[in-house]
Write a protein that holds these residues in place. Structure first.
Motif, mmCIF file in Angstrom:
data_model
loop_
_atom_site.group_PDB
_atom_site.id
_atom_site.type_symbol
_atom_site.label_atom_id
_atom_site.label_comp_id
_atom_site.label_asym_id
_atom_site.label_seq_id
_atom_site.Cartn_x
_atom_site.Cartn_y
_atom_site.Cartn_z
ATOM 1 N N LEU A 131 -19.050 -17.439 29.901
ATOM 2 C CA LEU A 131 -19.395 -17.650 31.297
ATOM 3 C C LEU A 131 -19.491 -16.306 31.994
ATOM 4 O O LEU A 131 -18.559 -15.503 31.966
ATOM 5 C CB LEU A 131 -18.340 -18.517 31.991
ATOM 6 C CG LEU A 131 -18.394 -20.025 31.730
ATOM 7 C CD1 LEU A 131 -17.250 -20.725 32.451
ATOM 8 C CD2 LEU A 131 -19.725 -20.613 32.188
ATOM 9 N N GLU A 132 -20.641 -16.041 32.618
ATOM 10 C CA GLU A 132 -20.805 -14.805 33.375
ATOM 11 C C GLU A 132 -20.123 -14.941 34.729
ATOM 12 O O GLU A 132 -19.636 -16.018 35.099
ATOM 13 C CB GLU A 132 -22.294 -14.493 33.531
ATOM 14 C CG GLU A 132 -22.986 -14.249 32.193
ATOM 15 C CD GLU A 132 -24.405 -13.757 32.341
ATOM 16 O OE1 GLU A 132 -25.100 -14.205 33.274
ATOM 17 O OE2 GLU A 132 -24.817 -12.908 31.524
ATOM 18 N N SER A 133 -20.080 -13.869 35.489
ATOM 19 C CA SER A 133 -19.328 -13.859 36.755
ATOM 20 C C SER A 133 -19.835 -14.914 37.737
ATOM 21 O O SER A 133 -19.068 -15.427 38.553
ATOM 22 C CB SER A 133 -19.420 -12.474 37.395
ATOM 23 O OG SER A 133 -20.782 -12.101 37.595
ATOM 24 N N ASP A 134 -21.110 -15.260 37.646
ATOM 25 C CA ASP A 134 -21.669 -16.274 38.552
ATOM 26 C C ASP A 134 -21.569 -17.683 37.976
ATOM 27 O O ASP A 134 -22.122 -18.631 38.535
ATOM 28 C CB ASP A 134 -23.123 -15.951 38.868
ATOM 29 C CG ASP A 134 -24.012 -15.906 37.622
ATOM 30 O OD1 ASP A 134 -23.468 -16.045 36.507
ATOM 31 O OD2 ASP A 134 -25.237 -15.735 37.763
ATOM 32 N N GLY A 135 -20.857 -17.818 36.846
ATOM 33 C CA GLY A 135 -20.673 -19.126 36.241
ATOM 34 C C GLY A 135 -21.788 -19.548 35.302
ATOM 35 O O GLY A 135 -21.784 -20.670 34.796
#
Length: 543
Positions: free
Chosen positions: A403-407
């Motif tokens: 999961l990247e920082s923006d979800g």
């Protein structure tokens, strides 16, 4: 006495209100569903993993993306992890690749059924209602009501999909595969070697005449021994059912609707024109000489070796799989999608691959022999939960995606740049089901990464430009009373059409024999089959 009666009535009213206000953990009844007559209840919420000592049996064909990669479902990381996260152990059985229908028929005849069957039951002889009435699979309405809160919630929130996943009488028969976005409905079309076109000074072909010129050039100037090759399992040019090349002549391989009428493509005049074209192409050596029997491996080999310069395939398992294969032999090779062919330049293709949100591939039914149908329902409902949605689409967090920082769930290099040189379609299929189908709702974010190449994304946009939504039939089904009659008629007619197609294209029968085949179709009660399809379409429109 009046005071006593008043008191008793008040107590009864309060009791009734209390029953009607039971919370999530209760089993309060709601009004009956108008379509099914089933009494709605508050479904039990399942905690995963489920604690059970039971092992369920599961029958399914292994996806073509994993043929030659893994020998069985039990070896695939996704299916190993699915058992862990749901807590339900599974024993898998798989039919030989390309022989699912034949193997299913043998299994049904034996009476020895697994707990679950993954199959396209719209393709079952007589349809899903027939499969239920014959006692092969069970009606799922009550079980979904009681034990599948995730699927139930999704269908309540998406009535257009709910209309598709049940029969005319309101029977739910499988746990469905659902495309959760318009972007996911188109993924297949003609594919060609763009580097060859550029080298030969040819445009991307749009018309049938341009295709003829192109294939001749591939044969004569590029030395392609099979200029055009396609998969012909389980029938000749299997993907022609979506309208590739046939659509140029205004028909497709099956039933479609036009001007308020249901029509059967092989009985329409345009089908003869298609047969004539492919006969000429075959005679001239523009088509793979083994076209009648080519399977996935054969087409892969032809494209990789440069024997083939054009085919019909998917953006993922076609361009995505073939691009690295051709590059390994020719670093300058480039595969691109082309428009669906037309007769006249500038015309919009009438047909093309475009699936409904629900089209019944990868769906899972529970059989009448299931030892514990409640457990099977609870397991299958996992795919429609928030956690299951992520698992089916992206696999295991930290392994197949992060999961990247923006979800945003981003696939890892294990899938997209596989160390064993597997194509992304194959890598994803090892850890998730989003690259093909299954009992879940497909997520657009998978496709945004799956189509990693710009050529893949451009191909989808090109293939979307058809009128297929106007002509394609929705997922209609015959009634149980019609089903046996319809199945018998179409089994005979489809056998005849397959025979006609092969014989005329290979030159074993002259093209003038086409009219006699149409007469045979009529003698086999084609008009009655069209009547049944017309009635089914009317019932669907009235659901």
């Amino acid at each position: 006495m009046r005071r006593w009666l008043t008191s008793m009535l008040s107590m009864l009213m309060v009791g009734t209100l209390l029953v009607g206000c039971t919370g999530n953990g209760g089993s309060a009844e709601s009004p009956k569903d108008e379509n099914t007559g089933e009494t709605d209840v508050v479904a039990e919420v399942t905690t995963y993993p489920i604690k059970t000592d039971e092992t369920l049996t599961y029958w399914a064909e292994i996806t073509g993306n994993l043929v030659g990669v893994k020998a069985s479902h039990a070896e695939v990381p996704f299916f190993q992890e699915w058992q862990k996260v749901t807590g339900v152990p599974l024993t898998f059985t798989a039919p030989p690749t390309g022989q699912a229908k034949e193997s299913l028929n043998v299994m049904l005849a034996s009476g020895d059924l697994p707990d679950m069957i993954e199959y396209n039951f719209l393709d079952f002889p007589g349809g899903p209602e027939k499969a239920i009435s014959d006692g092969y699979i069970i009606k799922l309405n009550d079980l979904i009501n009681k034990y599948a809160p995730n699927l139930k919630k999704y269908l309540q929130e998406n009535p257009d999909v709910d209309k598709m996943v049940k029969t005319d009488s309101g029977s739910y028969y499988t746990f469905p595969f659902i495309r959760g976005d318009e972007y996911l409905k188109v993924y297949q079309g003609p594919i060609i070697r763009k580097d060859w076109l550029d080298e030969l000074g040819l445009p991307v072909p749009e018309t049938i005449d341009e295709w003829t010129t192109t294939l001749r050039a591939f044969k004569e100037k590029k030395g392609a021994s099979a200029p055009f090759s396609v998969v012909s399992k389980p029938r000749f040019f299997n993907d022609s059912g979506n309208g590739a090349f046939l659509g140029a002549f205004g028909v497709t391989r099956g039933f479609y609707q036009e001007d308020g009428q249901v029509k059967f493509g092989p009985a329409e005049a345009g089908f003869k024109e298609y047969l004539s074209l492919f006969h000429d192409w075959y005679k001239e050596g523009l088509i793979d000489k083994n076209i009648a029997t080519t399977d996935t491996k054969a087409v892969d080999g032809n494209i990789a070796s440069g024997a083939t310069g054009a085919s019909v395939g998917n953006s993922g398992s076609g361009i995505g799989k073939w691009q690295p294969l051709v590059e390994s032999n020719d670093p300058d090779a480039v595969l691109v999608g082309t428009p669906y062919p037309v007769l006249n330049k500038g015309d919009k293709p009438k047909f093309g691959q475009r699936n409904q949100a629900y089209s019944s591939e990868g769906t899972v039914a529970i059989t009448s022999m299931a030892k514990n149908p409640e457990l099977a329902v609870k397991m299958l409902d996992y795919g429609y939960s928030e956690e299951g949605h992520m698992f089916f689409n992206f696999g295991q967090e930290g392994v197949s995606y992060n999961l990247e920082s923006d979800g945003y769930p981003k696939f890892t290099d294990l899938l997209m740049k596989n160390p064993d040189k597997l194509a992304p379609a194959q890598g994803i299929a090892l850890y998730a089901r989003s690259s093909y189908n299954g009992p879940f709702v497909q997520d657009k974010r998978y496709a945004e990464q799956f189509f990693a190449l710009e050529s893949q994304r451009e191909a989808v946009e090109i293939w979307q430009n058809t009128d297929s939504a106007k002509y394609n039939l929705p997922p209609i089904t015959p009634t149980p009373e019609e089903s046996s009659e319809y199945a018998t008629i179409m089994n005979d007619i489809n056998t005849l059409v397959d025979e006609m197609t092969i014989k005329i294209i290979l030159g074993n029968d002259p093209i003038d024999q086409y009219e006699s085949y149409v007469q045979k179709m009529k003698q086999l009660n084609l008009d009655r089959a069209i009547e049944i399809q017309t009635a089914a379409l009317e019932r669907y429109n009235n659901r």
